[in-house]
Write an enzyme that holds these catalytic residues in place. Structure first.
Site, short mmCIF file in Angstrom:
data_model
loop_
_atom_site.label_atom_id
_atom_site.label_comp_id
_atom_site.label_asym_id
_atom_site.label_seq_id
_atom_site.Cartn_x
_atom_site.Cartn_y
_atom_site.Cartn_z
CG ASP A 1 -7.05 4.28 -24.27
OD1 ASP A 1 -8.22 4.31 -24.66
OD2 ASP A 1 -6.35 3.25 -24.20
NE ARG B 1 -6.53 -1.34 -22.54
CZ ARG B 1 -6.63 -0.20 -23.18
NH1 ARG B 1 -5.81 0.78 -22.90
NH2 ARG B 1 -7.57 -0.02 -24.10
N PRO C 1 0.80 -1.23 0.00
CG PRO C 1 -0.50 -1.37 1.94
CD PRO C 1 0.51 -2.11 1.12
CD GLU D 1 -1.85 -7.58 9.90
OE1 GLU D 1 -1.45 -6.41 9.79
OE2 GLU D 1 -3.05 -7.89 9.94
N1 SAH Z 1 -0.48 -4.57 7.15
C1 SAH Z 1 -0.43 -3.83 5.94
C2 SAH Z 1 -1.64 -4.15 5.05
C3 SAH Z 1 -1.65 -5.56 4.55
S1 SAH Z 1 -2.89 -5.83 3.35
C4 SAH Z 1 -0.35 -2.35 6.27
O1 SAH Z 1 -0.29 -2.00 7.42
O2 SAH Z 1 -0.31 -1.51 5.39
C5 SAH Z 1 -2.36 -7.36 2.64
C6 SAH Z 1 -1.62 -7.26 1.32
O3 SAH Z 1 -2.47 -6.70 0.35
C7 SAH Z 1 -0.38 -6.42 1.31
O4 SAH Z 1 0.74 -7.14 1.76
C8 SAH Z 1 -0.26 -6.04 -0.15
O5 SAH Z 1 0.41 -7.05 -0.88
C9 SAH Z 1 -1.70 -5.99 -0.60
N2 SAH Z 1 -2.23 -4.62 -0.68
C10 SAH Z 1 -3.07 -4.03 0.20
N3 SAH Z 1 -3.39 -2.79 -0.20
C11 SAH Z 1 -2.74 -2.56 -1.35
C12 SAH Z 1 -2.66 -1.45 -2.26
N4 SAH Z 1 -3.31 -0.32 -2.03
N5 SAH Z 1 -1.90 -1.58 -3.37
C13 SAH Z 1 -1.21 -2.71 -3.60
N6 SAH Z 1 -1.25 -3.79 -2.78
C14 SAH Z 1 -2.00 -3.73 -1.68
#
Ligand code: SAH
Length: 267
Positions: A171, A156, A92, A119
């Site tokens: 696009d 794409r 994230p 997590e």
């Molecule tokens: N504990 C983490 C959240 C884990 S969510 C934190 O505190 O931020 C579980 C998994 O989902 C992550 O390891 C990631 O691979 C994926 N994920 C979650 N949100 C994402 C996002 N906005 N973009 C890309 N991958 C994401």
């Protein structure tokens, strides 16, 4: 012949990718041999009889983490087979995915996408990662949906995947602007008419109108994109008219006058 692009997805849910591979543009690209998408099941790279992919977090706290071992073993397996992939991990907090990022990735021959779950993943995995990527400021339950988004946008852009490459150029974001409005038949539906310029047969005028609409939409929805877009002198004249609330017809009629008061970088 273009070299085939390969995606290897490290995941504990390979079934996520079955549908993706079997419909639409992606399935055609796979059939044409332009791209391959291989979901690598991390469970196949575990070393215990229970095929454990996760474990508790050191230091305490709720939830589980993906163990490093299956990820490293899956990576070594690809390396041993002679692959040399660019490695992404979904996080994230990673670099925000956008069209520019997609363009960069469309130039890589082989890409691994590591999908976190629970997590997240053991931090030591980052030693094999080239870039961390996020698809937006929200939390998903796993990286698989992010991997789907990334692959869809990248595939794409691979030459010959989309039949008519003009459609890529039109696009949103492709030239830094949003796309123009489109209509299909019938020309009148429930009293709603298609703009007459589109049925005029005047292709020069249609091109102008589309540029005007792209600029207008970008001005209204995403002014920030105009700062970075590659704008011509005519674009600036159009933007001056758009800013002044003029219609496309007004712009055509009063172009000379508008031109006089147009300055560079004035939006
Ligand atoms: N504990 C983490 C959240 C884990 S969510 C934190 O505190 O931020 C579980 C998994 O989902 C992550 O390891 C990631 O691979 C994926 N994920 C979650 N949100 C994402 C996002 N906005 N973009 C890309 N991958 C994401």
């Amino acid at each position: 012949m273009e070299k085939k692009k390969s995606f290897f997805i490290f995941t504990i849910f390979p079934q996520f990718f079955d549908c993706f591979k079997n419909v639409g543009i992606v399935s055609q690209a796979i059939k044409k041999g332009l791209v391959s998408v291989e979901a690598i099941n991390l469970r196949d790279f575990t070393s215990d009889k229970h095929k454990t992919v996760d474990d508790v977090v050191y230091g305490g706290g709720p939830g589980m983490l993906l163990k490093p071992e299956p990820i490293f073993r899956a990576y070594d397996y690809l390396k041993e087979k002679g692959h040399n992939p660019y490695v992404l991990i979904t996080e994230p907090w990673g670099r925000k995915f956008n069209q520019e990022f997609a363009k960069e990735l469309s130039k890589k021959d082989e890409i691994v996408i590591i999908c976190g779950r629970y997590e997240g993943v053991d931090e030591r995995v980052k030693t094999i990662v080239d870039e961390e990527v996020s698809i937006g400021d929200f939390i998903l339950s796993g990286g698989e949906t992010a991997a789907l988004v990334i692959m869809d946008a990248v595939i794409r852009l691979i030459p010959k995947v989309v039949g008519d490459e003009n459609s890529l150029r039109a696009d949103s974001f492709s030239d830094g602007l949003l796309g123009y409005p489109n209509y299909t038949r019938p020309s009148e539906f429930m009293g709603l008419k298609v703009p007459s310029v589109l049925t005029s047969g005047n292709h020069k005028l249609i091109e102008k109108w589309r540029r005007w609409e792209s600029l207008k939409r970008t001005f209204l929805y995403r002014k920030d994109l105009l700062e970075k877009a590659n704008l011509s002198d005519e674009d600036l004249i159009m933007l001056e008219a758009i800013k002044g609330g003029l219609t496309f017809d007004d712009y055509l009629k009063k172009r000379k006058e508008i031109k006089k008061r147009t300055k560079r970088k004035n939006f």
